[in-house]
Scaffold this active site. Structure first.
Site, PDB file in Angstrom:
ATOM      1  N   GLY A 117       0.955  -1.198   0.105  1.00  0.00           N
ATOM      2  CA  GLY A 117       0.093  -0.006  -0.085  1.00  0.00           C
ATOM      3  C   GLY A 117       0.961   1.253  -0.151  1.00  0.00           C
ATOM      4  O   GLY A 117       1.480   1.599   0.908  1.00  0.00           O
ATOM      5  N   GLY A 143       0.358   5.163  -0.520  1.00  0.00           N
ATOM      6  CA  GLY A 143      -0.723   6.381  -0.596  1.00  0.00           C
ATOM      7  C   GLY A 143      -1.925   6.011  -0.668  1.00  0.00           C
ATOM      8  O   GLY A 143      -2.896   6.821  -0.822  1.00  0.00           O
ATOM      9  N   CYS A 189      -3.352   9.657   4.325  1.00  0.00           N
ATOM     10  CA  CYS A 189      -2.037   9.851   3.235  1.00  0.00           C
ATOM     11  C   CYS A 189      -2.053  10.840   2.457  1.00  0.00           C
ATOM     12  O   CYS A 189      -3.198  11.088   1.797  1.00  0.00           O
ATOM     13  CB  CYS A 189      -1.880   8.581   2.434  1.00  0.00           C
ATOM     14  SG  CYS A 189      -1.592   7.228   3.368  1.00  0.00           S
ATOM     15  N   GLY A 208      -6.431   1.382   9.961  1.00  0.00           N
ATOM     16  CA  GLY A 208      -6.239   2.635  10.900  1.00  0.00           C
ATOM     17  C   GLY A 208      -7.309   3.346  11.111  1.00  0.00           C
ATOM     18  O   GLY A 208      -7.728   3.196  12.265  1.00  0.00           O
ATOM     19  N   SER A 209      -7.720   4.109  10.000  1.00  0.00           N
ATOM     20  CA  SER A 209      -9.117   5.074  10.633  1.00  0.00           C
ATOM     21  C   SER A 209     -10.177   4.425  11.160  1.00  0.00           C
ATOM     22  O   SER A 209     -10.630   4.855  12.087  1.00  0.00           O
ATOM     23  CB  SER A 209      -9.428   5.637   9.223  1.00  0.00           C
ATOM     24  OG  SER A 209      -9.897   5.005   8.269  1.00  0.00           O
ATOM     25  N   ARG A 211      -4.139  10.452  13.059  1.00  0.00           N
ATOM     26  CA  ARG A 211      -3.056  11.266  12.307  1.00  0.00           C
ATOM     27  C   ARG A 211      -2.234  10.521  11.501  1.00  0.00           C
ATOM     28  O   ARG A 211      -1.730   9.240  12.096  1.00  0.00           O
ATOM     29  CB  ARG A 211      -2.174  12.260  13.167  1.00  0.00           C
ATOM     30  CG  ARG A 211      -1.447  11.605  14.189  1.00  0.00           C
ATOM     31  CD  ARG A 211      -0.982  12.796  15.117  1.00  0.00           C
ATOM     32  NE  ARG A 211       0.217  12.272  16.010  1.00  0.00           N
ATOM     33  CZ  ARG A 211       0.687  12.866  16.872  1.00  0.00           C
ATOM     34  NH1 ARG A 211       0.204  13.876  17.133  1.00  0.00           N
ATOM     35  NH2 ARG A 211       1.597  12.068  17.682  1.00  0.00           N
ATOM     36  N   GLU A 223     -25.097   3.729  -8.031  1.00  0.00           N
ATOM     37  CA  GLU A 223     -26.180   2.797  -7.711  1.00  0.00           C
ATOM     38  C   GLU A 223     -25.658   1.854  -6.665  1.00  0.00           C
ATOM     39  O   GLU A 223     -26.605   1.430  -5.799  1.00  0.00           O
ATOM     40  CB  GLU A 223     -26.277   2.052  -8.850  1.00  0.00           C
ATOM     41  CG  GLU A 223     -27.534   0.915  -8.962  1.00  0.00           C
ATOM     42  CD  GLU A 223     -27.303  -0.065 -10.324  1.00  0.00           C
ATOM     43  OE1 GLU A 223     -28.260   0.216 -10.906  1.00  0.00           O
ATOM     44  OE2 GLU A 223     -26.517  -0.891 -10.272  1.00  0.00           O
TER      45      GLU A 223
HETATM   46  P1  XMP Z   1      -6.275   3.650   6.848  1.00  0.00           P
HETATM   47  O1  XMP Z   1      -6.919   3.919   5.443  1.00  0.00           O
HETATM   48  O2  XMP Z   1      -6.629   2.457   7.438  1.00  0.00           O
HETATM   49  O3  XMP Z   1      -4.699   3.549   6.543  1.00  0.00           O
HETATM   50  O4  XMP Z   1      -6.410   4.840   7.632  1.00  0.00           O
HETATM   51  C1  XMP Z   1      -3.800   3.311   7.461  1.00  0.00           C
HETATM   52  C2  XMP Z   1      -2.337   3.290   6.706  1.00  0.00           C
HETATM   53  O5  XMP Z   1      -1.835   4.696   6.152  1.00  0.00           O
HETATM   54  C3  XMP Z   1      -0.463   4.563   6.073  1.00  0.00           C
HETATM   55  N1  XMP Z   1      -0.107   5.678   6.807  1.00  0.00           N
HETATM   56  C4  XMP Z   1       0.353   6.917   5.934  1.00  0.00           C
HETATM   57  N2  XMP Z   1       0.517   6.972   4.836  1.00  0.00           N
HETATM   58  N3  XMP Z   1       1.334   9.184   5.187  1.00  0.00           N
HETATM   59  C5  XMP Z   1       1.062   8.224   4.291  1.00  0.00           C
HETATM   60  O6  XMP Z   1       1.370   8.435   3.039  1.00  0.00           O
HETATM   61  C6  XMP Z   1       1.310   9.109   6.462  1.00  0.00           C
HETATM   62  O7  XMP Z   1       1.409  10.068   7.184  1.00  0.00           O
HETATM   63  C7  XMP Z   1       0.775   7.959   6.924  1.00  0.00           C
HETATM   64  N4  XMP Z   1       0.549   7.381   8.284  1.00  0.00           N
HETATM   65  C8  XMP Z   1      -0.149   5.996   8.221  1.00  0.00           C
HETATM   66  C9  XMP Z   1      -0.099   3.312   7.168  1.00  0.00           C
HETATM   67  O8  XMP Z   1       0.486   2.365   5.946  1.00  0.00           O
HETATM   68  C10 XMP Z   1      -1.362   2.744   7.742  1.00  0.00           C
HETATM   69  O9  XMP Z   1      -1.148   1.401   8.270  1.00  0.00           O
END
Ligand code: XMP
Length: 497
Positions: free
Chosen positions: A315, A317, A322, A378-379, A403, A488
């Site tokens: 993954g 970006g 990100c 993460g989120s 963050r 849809e």
């Molecule tokens: P989600 O979409 O689940 O993603 O919130 C979590 C993942 O995002 C990555 N991560 C970052 N990627 N800048 C980035 O480009 C950042 O500051 C950053 N912080 C986290 C990381 O792979 C995480 O598991």
């Protein structure tokens, strides 16, 4: 006739068109759907979410909490393991503090505590109270000075009304009921019940302390039958390390504390720094289960696998916070990245972890069907009780901070957290952020979030006519959708309440 160096406007246009035609198409979650297949499943309980995290680690459901400072410390790691997944403790702490988080996670979810906290008999009640509070336990085993032989036990009840200057010897319960090493859980339960006690020290023939079983831990164990556990019945837990500075010393300390897996955490994992780190860790700790990332291409996955990793994290970006793609122009849409890396992973029998961009159980189903064995999130976990940070209130609504680890906010003070001291020399004007700081709504316990996520995923398996994740990967048929198809797919022509 045109000379060789003469380039016309048409040449430029046509070569640009050719280049665009040659571009590979990259797709992500909202570009595709899974085509429904015949299913013989009559209940979601007939599906099995067991999956491989890495070469030698199996987990009971495919979610991994992200190694971010607003997502995973010990509380999240324990909750993830209890639900059947695993948490990766972030690395933006001193080695000592990160190691303590691993120890805390291992300890709080164990049925048998291997190294229970002790105090010597000549200490005061005040000492016992302060130590119990610091270590977050409700009782201590008492030993003689310079010995690990048990002579008593002191619990909250013993010190509740005691004078704080009394000695531990004055108030402790002497000759506590104990059991020998190797006692079974059923037998331990029977002893705890018979004597109406809450703590059962495990001692050898010379009464040297070998462990502790508590009623709370037994209850916890029976409450979480799906828990991902290590060989000693403790929750699985992972920890992240970087590629510079103290990473070898950090790895050693985390492994010694019992971390089951290390994650080499670097934004651009297809780099000499990442590959060298993998080789160095594997050389020094050959038995260490090692994940590394992040990469987004088949070649990136192949190079990490050849360097020795046991799973590849994919993954670039794609994460919700990100801005790497905005700042650097680099990245690969997440589903395509996973499909490309999973092909390589299959050739080497190395699992792929999809990291970033998963927002729903539908996304999770799609990315597993695309070949990921597990998913780092993460989120979705930020804003829960178990994520680090306090609840903030804005306009009457509750939030927590979530963050990016490459955001400006995370970078301020990061050095001080990692090293334990603050330097005023850090010039933040030079810092180029690749992540943002955000507020996510407060969501309550992570357990409820995981229940929704796994419930949706089980239904997703059933729509693919699959009982297991590997079966779904065999059966999956993706269909690309238009913007109209996407519109849809979401609630439309109604006012959602
Ligand atoms: P989600 O979409 O689940 O993603 O919130 C979590 C993942 O995002 C990555 N991560 C970052 N990627 N800048 C980035 O480009 C950042 O500051 C950053 N912080 C986290 C990381 O792979 C995480 O598991």
């Amino acid at each position: 006739m045109k000379s060789k160096d003469e380039v016309t406007f048409d040449d430029v246009i046509f070569s640009a068109v050719d280049a665009i035609k040659a571009f590979k198409e990259g797709l992500t979650f909202d570009d595709v759907l899974l085509v429904p297949k015949y299913s013989d499943i009559t209940s979601r309980t007939q599906t099995d979410l067991t999956t491989r995290l890495s070469r030698n680690i199996t987990i009971n459901m495919p979610f991994v909490s992200a190694n971010m400072d607003t997502v995973t410390e010990s509380a999240m790691a324990v909750a993830m393991a209890r639900a059947g997944g695993i948490g990766i403790i972030h690395r933006f702490l001193t080695i000592k503090d990160q190691t303590a988080e691993v120890l805390r996670a291992k300890r709080s979810g164990s049925v048998i505590i291997e190294h229970p906290y002790t105090i010597t008999a000549e200490k005061t009640v005040r000492d016992a109270h302060n130590y119990s509070e610091k270590m977050e336990v409700s009782g201590l085993l008492v030993t003689e000075h310079n010995s690990d032989k048990i002579i008593g036990i002191i619990t909250e009840r013993d010190i509740l009304f005691a004078d704080s200057s009394d000695t531990v010897a004055d108030v402790m319960t002497t000759d506590p009921i104990t059991a020998g090493p190797g006692i079974g859980l059923g037998e331990a339960k029977a002893i705890l019940h018979k004597h109406r006690i809450e703590k059962l020290p495990i001692v050898d023939e010379e009464r040297r302390i070998r462990g502790l079983i508590t009623t709370r831990d037994i209850i916890n164990a029976s409450n979480y039958p799906n828990m991902s556990v290590d060989g000693k019945g403790r929750p699985l837990v992972g920890a992240a390390v970087g590629v510079k500075g103290d990473f070898m010393e950090r790895s050693e300390s985390l492994l010694e504390a019992g971390a089951d897996v290390l994650v080499v955490d670097i934004a651009h994992g297809h780099s000499e720094n990442a590959l060298n780190t993998v080789r160095n860790i594997k050389r020094a700790f050959p038995d260490c289960e090692l994940i590394a990332g992040n990469v987004a291409t088949a070649q990136g996955a192949r190079d990490l696998i050849r360097a020795g990793v046991d799973a590849v994290k994919v993954g670039v970006g794609s994460g919700s916070i990100c801005i790497t793609r905005v700042i650097t122009g680099s990245g690969v849409p997440q589903l395509t990245a996973v499909i490309d890396c999973a092909r390589v992973g299959r050739d080497y029998d190395i699992p792929i972890i999809s990291d970033g961009g998963t927002r729903t159980s539908g996304d999770a189903t799609k990315v597993l069907a695309a070949g990921a064995s597990s998913i780092m999130i993460g989120s979705m976990l930020g804003g829960t009780d178990e994520s680090p940070g306090t609840v903030l209130t804005k306009n009457g609504k509750r939030y927590k901070v979530y963050r990016g680890m490459a955001s400006l906010a995370a970078s301020i003070g990061r050095k001080s957290k990692e090293t334990g001291y603050t330097s005023l020399d850090d010039d933040l004007n030079d810092y180029v952020a690749e992540g943002v700081e955000a507020m996510v709504p407060y969501k309550g316990s992570v357990t409820d979030i995981l229940k929704q996520l796994t419930g949706g995923l089980r239904s997703g398996l059933s729509y693919c006519g699959a009982h297991t994740i590997p079966q779904m990967q065999e059966n999956a048929e993706f269909i690309k959708m238009s913007r109209a198809g996407f519109a849809e797919s979401n609630p439309h022509d109604v006012s959602v309440m």
